[in-house]
Design an enzyme around this catalytic site. Sequence first.
Site, PDB file in Angstrom:
ATOM      1  N   PHE A   1       0.843  -1.197   0.000  1.00 46.29           N
ATOM      2  CA  PHE A   1       0.000   0.000   0.000  1.00 46.29           C
ATOM      3  C   PHE A   1       0.882   1.252   0.000  1.00 46.29           C
ATOM      4  CE2 PHE A   1      -2.207   3.393   2.373  1.00 46.29           C
ATOM      5  CZ  PHE A   1      -3.364   3.500   1.631  1.00 46.29           C
TER       6      PHE A   1
ATOM      7  N   TYR B   1       0.968   5.469   0.088  1.00 52.93           N
ATOM      8  CA  TYR B   1       0.149   6.640   0.459  1.00 52.93           C
ATOM      9  C   TYR B   1       0.897   7.942   0.216  1.00 52.93           C
ATOM     10  CZ  TYR B   1       3.141   6.155   4.517  1.00 52.93           C
ATOM     11  OH  TYR B   1       4.246   6.029   5.328  1.00 52.93           O
ATOM     12  N   GLY B   2       2.157   7.856  -0.199  1.00 55.49           N
ATOM     13  CA  GLY B   2       2.957   9.064  -0.448  1.00 55.49           C
ATOM     14  C   GLY B   2       3.474   9.022  -1.869  1.00 55.49           C
TER      15      GLY B   2
ATOM     16  N   GLU C   1      13.668   3.396   1.087  1.00 52.71           N
ATOM     17  CA  GLU C   1      12.888   4.005   2.172  1.00 52.71           C
ATOM     18  C   GLU C   1      13.510   3.738   3.541  1.00 52.71           C
ATOM     19  OE1 GLU C   1      11.151   6.045   1.033  1.00 52.71           O
ATOM     20  OE2 GLU C   1      10.696   5.299  -0.964  1.00 52.71           O
TER      21      GLU C   1
HETATM   22  C1  BEZ Z   1       4.410   5.573   0.250  1.00 53.31           C
HETATM   23  O1  BEZ Z   1       3.522   4.906   0.750  1.00 53.31           O
HETATM   24  O2  BEZ Z   1       4.239   6.218  -0.760  1.00 53.31           O
HETATM   25  C2  BEZ Z   1       5.706   5.615   0.923  1.00 53.31           C
HETATM   26  C3  BEZ Z   1       5.790   5.281   2.231  1.00 53.31           C
HETATM   27  C4  BEZ Z   1       7.000   5.325   2.843  1.00 53.31           C
HETATM   28  C5  BEZ Z   1       8.117   5.703   2.150  1.00 53.31           C
HETATM   29  C6  BEZ Z   1       7.998   6.027   0.822  1.00 53.31           C
HETATM   30  C7  BEZ Z   1       6.789   5.982   0.200  1.00 53.31           C
END
Ligand code: BEZ
Length: 196
Positions: free
Chosen positions: A24, A26-27, A99
Amino acid sequence: MALDTTALNRRMTHFDDHDDLWLFGYGSLIWKADFPFLERRPARIHGWVRRFWQGSHDHRGTPEAPGRVATLIAEEGAACLGMAYRITPETLRPLDVREKNGYLRELTPLHFEDGTSAMGLTYLATADNAAFLGEAPLDDMARQIAVAGGPSGPNRDYLLHLEAALAELGVTEEHVSELARRVREHRNDATALGVQ
Ligand code: BEZ
């Protein structure tokens, strides 16, 4: 918690013997899927809100001037819309490295738009990680985002891409759109003053 979370994530072997799993995003993962995936679908996770409370020293900022990127904060009754990717377990390895600045793999149920759900993974930066910045007045966060930048580009681009991606998914989220509005305002002020 260590600033580099790669080793901690490698110990999270939950899906290692699966053919595939749901991740999933979210960013940045919503709008920047630079990894192989088998399928992608919008999904929600329950009990979380998206907040720009995580510091970025390695992508959208520097150790001297960190940027702000999204993490998930627990909130009863809330739901967070994002993009779910069906990937093979090997795809997680480079993501763990990308990440590594405080994000840990977290198991979470994903809810799809057709009413089905599945267990999946997301990357979560909790308050005990060394890069966590936490809440600040919106204006302060916006000013920080407006000026920060790092190897992955300007911090404001991360925010504005996310705002656009959420609009494409059909949602406006106050925390994101209000930060984006203030970042644009800050940029207009800076341009008028000939600062940037
Ligand atoms: C994401 O969910 O987009 C995300 C979460 C943590 C680090 C990088 C991206």
